[in-house]
Design a protein around this motif. Structure first.
Motif, PDB file in Angstrom:
ATOM      1  N   MET A   1       8.012  -4.101   8.846  1.00  0.00           N
ATOM      2  CA  MET A   1       7.442  -3.118   7.986  1.00  0.00           C
ATOM      3  C   MET A   1       7.595  -1.955   9.518  1.00  0.00           C
ATOM      4  SD  MET A   1       4.959  -2.181   4.744  1.00  0.00           S
ATOM      5  CE  MET A   1       5.285  -3.408   3.719  1.00  0.00           C
ATOM      6  N   SER A   2       8.582  -0.881   8.746  1.00  0.00           N
ATOM      7  CA  SER A   2       7.926   0.455   9.637  1.00  0.00           C
ATOM      8  C   SER A   2       6.651   1.401   8.909  1.00  0.00           C
ATOM      9  CB  SER A   2       8.653   1.540   9.494  1.00  0.00           C
ATOM     10  OG  SER A   2       8.859   1.914   8.612  1.00  0.00           O
ATOM     11  N   PRO A   3       5.806   2.040  10.584  1.00  0.00           N
ATOM     12  CA  PRO A   3       5.072   2.750   9.856  1.00  0.00           C
ATOM     13  C   PRO A   3       5.174   3.899   8.690  1.00  0.00           C
ATOM     14  CG  PRO A   3       5.683   2.726  12.733  1.00  0.00           C
ATOM     15  CD  PRO A   3       6.717   1.647  12.312  1.00  0.00           C
ATOM     16  N   SER A   4       6.497   4.178   8.467  1.00  0.00           N
ATOM     17  CA  SER A   4       7.171   5.095   7.560  1.00  0.00           C
ATOM     18  C   SER A   4       6.123   4.858   6.358  1.00  0.00           C
ATOM     19  CB  SER A   4       7.923   6.144   7.630  1.00  0.00           C
ATOM     20  OG  SER A   4       9.420   5.292   7.828  1.00  0.00           O
ATOM     21  N   ARG A   5       7.218   3.053   6.778  1.00  0.00           N
ATOM     22  CA  ARG A   5       7.106   2.881   5.220  1.00  0.00           C
ATOM     23  C   ARG A   5       5.293   2.188   4.534  1.00  0.00           C
ATOM     24  NH1 ARG A   5      11.597   0.334   2.863  1.00  0.00           N
ATOM     25  NH2 ARG A   5      10.244  -0.714   1.186  1.00  0.00           N
ATOM     26  N   LYS A   6       4.745   2.219   5.323  1.00  0.00           N
ATOM     27  CA  LYS A   6       3.039   1.705   5.817  1.00  0.00           C
ATOM     28  C   LYS A   6       2.854   2.813   4.872  1.00  0.00           C
ATOM     29  CE  LYS A   6       2.600  -2.192   8.669  1.00  0.00           C
ATOM     30  NZ  LYS A   6       1.462  -3.020   9.110  1.00  0.00           N
ATOM     31  N   ARG A   7       2.807   3.797   5.592  1.00  0.00           N
ATOM     32  CA  ARG A   7       2.595   5.577   5.549  1.00  0.00           C
ATOM     33  C   ARG A   7       2.011   5.337   3.677  1.00  0.00           C
ATOM     34  NH1 ARG A   7       4.602   7.345   8.950  1.00  0.00           N
ATOM     35  NH2 ARG A   7       3.989   7.300  10.888  1.00  0.00           N
ATOM     36  N   GLU A   8       3.513   4.808   3.055  1.00  0.00           N
ATOM     37  CA  GLU A   8       3.651   5.341   1.615  1.00  0.00           C
ATOM     38  C   GLU A   8       2.772   4.386   1.483  1.00  0.00           C
ATOM     39  OE1 GLU A   8       7.840   4.744   1.392  1.00  0.00           O
ATOM     40  OE2 GLU A   8       8.169   6.657   2.530  1.00  0.00           O
ATOM     41  N   ALA A   9       3.012   3.435   1.646  1.00  0.00           N
ATOM     42  CA  ALA A   9       2.277   2.240   1.189  1.00  0.00           C
ATOM     43  C   ALA A   9       0.401   2.442   0.620  1.00  0.00           C
ATOM     44  CB  ALA A   9       2.557   0.852   2.035  1.00  0.00           C
ATOM     45  N   VAL A  10      -0.010   3.446   1.848  1.00  0.00           N
ATOM     46  CA  VAL A  10      -1.263   3.363   2.117  1.00  0.00           C
ATOM     47  C   VAL A  10      -1.895   4.528   0.488  1.00  0.00           C
ATOM     48  CG1 VAL A  10      -3.105   5.037   3.520  1.00  0.00           C
ATOM     49  CG2 VAL A  10      -1.688   2.490   4.285  1.00  0.00           C
ATOM     50  N   VAL A  19      -8.519   3.964  -3.802  1.00  0.00           N
ATOM     51  CA  VAL A  19      -9.964   3.193  -2.817  1.00  0.00           C
ATOM     52  C   VAL A  19      -9.667   4.363  -1.552  1.00  0.00           C
ATOM     53  CG1 VAL A  19      -9.350   0.720  -3.694  1.00  0.00           C
ATOM     54  CG2 VAL A  19      -7.952   1.812  -1.716  1.00  0.00           C
ATOM     55  N   SER A  20     -10.579   4.019  -0.869  1.00  0.00           N
ATOM     56  CA  SER A  20     -10.252   5.175   0.608  1.00  0.00           C
ATOM     57  C   SER A  20      -9.721   4.774   1.676  1.00  0.00           C
ATOM     58  CB  SER A  20     -11.998   5.036   0.995  1.00  0.00           C
ATOM     59  OG  SER A  20     -11.928   3.603   1.607  1.00  0.00           O
ATOM     60  N   GLU A  21      -9.118   5.746   2.320  1.00  0.00           N
ATOM     61  CA  GLU A  21      -7.643   5.655   4.070  1.00  0.00           C
ATOM     62  C   GLU A  21      -8.281   4.654   4.466  1.00  0.00           C
ATOM     63  OE1 GLU A  21      -6.103   8.362   6.682  1.00  0.00           O
ATOM     64  OE2 GLU A  21      -8.175   8.757   6.221  1.00  0.00           O
ATOM     65  N   ARG A  22      -9.455   4.335   5.084  1.00  0.00           N
ATOM     66  CA  ARG A  22      -9.974   3.805   5.666  1.00  0.00           C
ATOM     67  C   ARG A  22      -9.394   2.019   4.577  1.00  0.00           C
ATOM     68  NH1 ARG A  22     -15.073   3.807   9.394  1.00  0.00           N
ATOM     69  NH2 ARG A  22     -14.857   5.858   8.936  1.00  0.00           N
ATOM     70  N   ARG A  23     -10.155   2.020   3.922  1.00  0.00           N
ATOM     71  CA  ARG A  23      -9.941   0.687   3.644  1.00  0.00           C
ATOM     72  C   ARG A  23      -7.834   0.203   3.260  1.00  0.00           C
ATOM     73  NH1 ARG A  23     -14.107  -1.989  -0.708  1.00  0.00           N
ATOM     74  NH2 ARG A  23     -14.782  -1.716   0.814  1.00  0.00           N
ATOM     75  N   VAL A  27      -6.299  -3.065   5.006  1.00  0.00           N
ATOM     76  CA  VAL A  27      -5.138  -4.130   4.289  1.00  0.00           C
ATOM     77  C   VAL A  27      -3.906  -4.190   5.211  1.00  0.00           C
ATOM     78  CG1 VAL A  27      -4.656  -4.456   1.785  1.00  0.00           C
ATOM     79  CG2 VAL A  27      -7.048  -3.598   1.989  1.00  0.00           C
ATOM     80  N   LEU A  28      -3.758  -3.254   4.707  1.00  0.00           N
ATOM     81  CA  LEU A  28      -2.573  -2.979   5.255  1.00  0.00           C
ATOM     82  C   LEU A  28      -2.225  -3.465   7.239  1.00  0.00           C
ATOM     83  CD1 LEU A  28      -0.658  -0.503   3.363  1.00  0.00           C
ATOM     84  CD2 LEU A  28      -0.389  -2.961   3.319  1.00  0.00           C
ATOM     85  N   SER A  29      -3.001  -3.590   7.399  1.00  0.00           N
ATOM     86  CA  SER A  29      -2.957  -3.363   9.002  1.00  0.00           C
ATOM     87  C   SER A  29      -2.124  -2.271   9.935  1.00  0.00           C
ATOM     88  CB  SER A  29      -2.449  -4.368   9.756  1.00  0.00           C
ATOM     89  OG  SER A  29      -2.908  -5.767   8.808  1.00  0.00           O
ATOM     90  N   SER A  33      -5.032   6.077  12.635  1.00  0.00           N
ATOM     91  CA  SER A  33      -3.857   8.117  13.504  1.00  0.00           C
ATOM     92  C   SER A  33      -2.509   7.325  13.054  1.00  0.00           C
ATOM     93  CB  SER A  33      -4.712   7.150  15.148  1.00  0.00           C
ATOM     94  OG  SER A  33      -4.236   5.699  15.160  1.00  0.00           O
ATOM     95  N   SER A  34      -1.705   6.254  13.174  1.00  0.00           N
ATOM     96  CA  SER A  34      -0.728   6.058  11.806  1.00  0.00           C
ATOM     97  C   SER A  34      -0.396   6.496  11.137  1.00  0.00           C
ATOM     98  CB  SER A  34      -0.010   4.581  12.818  1.00  0.00           C
ATOM     99  OG  SER A  34       0.014   4.124  14.023  1.00  0.00           O
ATOM    100  N   HIS A  35      -1.208   6.478  10.571  1.00  0.00           N
ATOM    101  CA  HIS A  35      -1.575   7.299   8.847  1.00  0.00           C
ATOM    102  C   HIS A  35      -1.240   8.713   9.351  1.00  0.00           C
ATOM    103  CE1 HIS A  35      -1.634   7.319   4.733  1.00  0.00           C
ATOM    104  NE2 HIS A  35      -2.946   8.042   4.826  1.00  0.00           N
ATOM    105  N   ARG A  36      -1.840   8.934  10.063  1.00  0.00           N
ATOM    106  CA  ARG A  36      -1.837  10.821   9.814  1.00  0.00           C
ATOM    107  C   ARG A  36      -1.417  11.123  10.707  1.00  0.00           C
ATOM    108  NH1 ARG A  36      -8.525  10.574  10.802  1.00  0.00           N
ATOM    109  NH2 ARG A  36      -9.279   9.838   8.654  1.00  0.00           N
TER     110      ARG A  36
END
Length: 145
Positions: A1-10, A19-23, A27-29, A33-36
């Motif tokens: 899964m691409s980082p942008s798709r993981k961002r959407e999932a988070v 849930v918090s951003e950290r948790r 969960v999604l590995s 820093s990539s999420h932000r």
């Protein structure tokens, strides 16, 4: 899964399950820093896209690689990857080459609608096969205009 798709999932996990951003990232590995990360669009992207569209209209059979070379000759600092990403995003495609069969086929659909008025089988553009009853030998005849 691409980082942008993981961002959407988070983001979905954070809003749906509160849930918090950290948790959610754990969960999604997904590294936080990539999420932000926010992508910085290039300042010349509009000019580059308009030039790509101009070149595609001028050269409809050129693919993204040849278009990239033309862009680099003009002075754009665009690599193959960047042009390919824009190419896909804009939905551009290379036109298929017309086959010889399609271009040489007689345009007449049936015997009644033939523009040349011939009733003989078509051999290609401008020629028909006419059988000579007296000689029992087929003869190639140019169709009348």
């Amino acid at each position: 899964m691409s980082p942008s798709r993981k961002r959407e999932a988070v983001d979905h996990l954070e809003s749906s399950f509160s849930v918090s951003e950290r948790r959610a990232c754990r969960v999604l590995s997904q590294p936080r820093s990539s999420h932000r990360y926010e992508r910085q669009p290039s300042c010349d992207e509009g000019r580059l896209l308009s030039r790509i569209h101009e070149l595609v209209l001028q050269h409809p059979r050129f693919g993204y690689r040849r278009i990239t070379v033309l862009l680099q000759r003009v002075g754009f600092e665009a690599g193959f990857d960047r042009v390919y990403r824009l190419w896909r995003r804009e939905g551009l495609k290379v036109q298929k080459k017309a086959t010889k069969e399609a271009t040489s086929r007689c345009q007449c659909e049936s015997l009644q609608s033939r523009s040349c008025g011939a009733e003989e089988p078509c051999l290609g553009v401008g020629f028909h096969l006419r059988s000579n009853v007296e000689r029992d030998q087929p003869e190639v005849v140019e169709r009348g205009r």
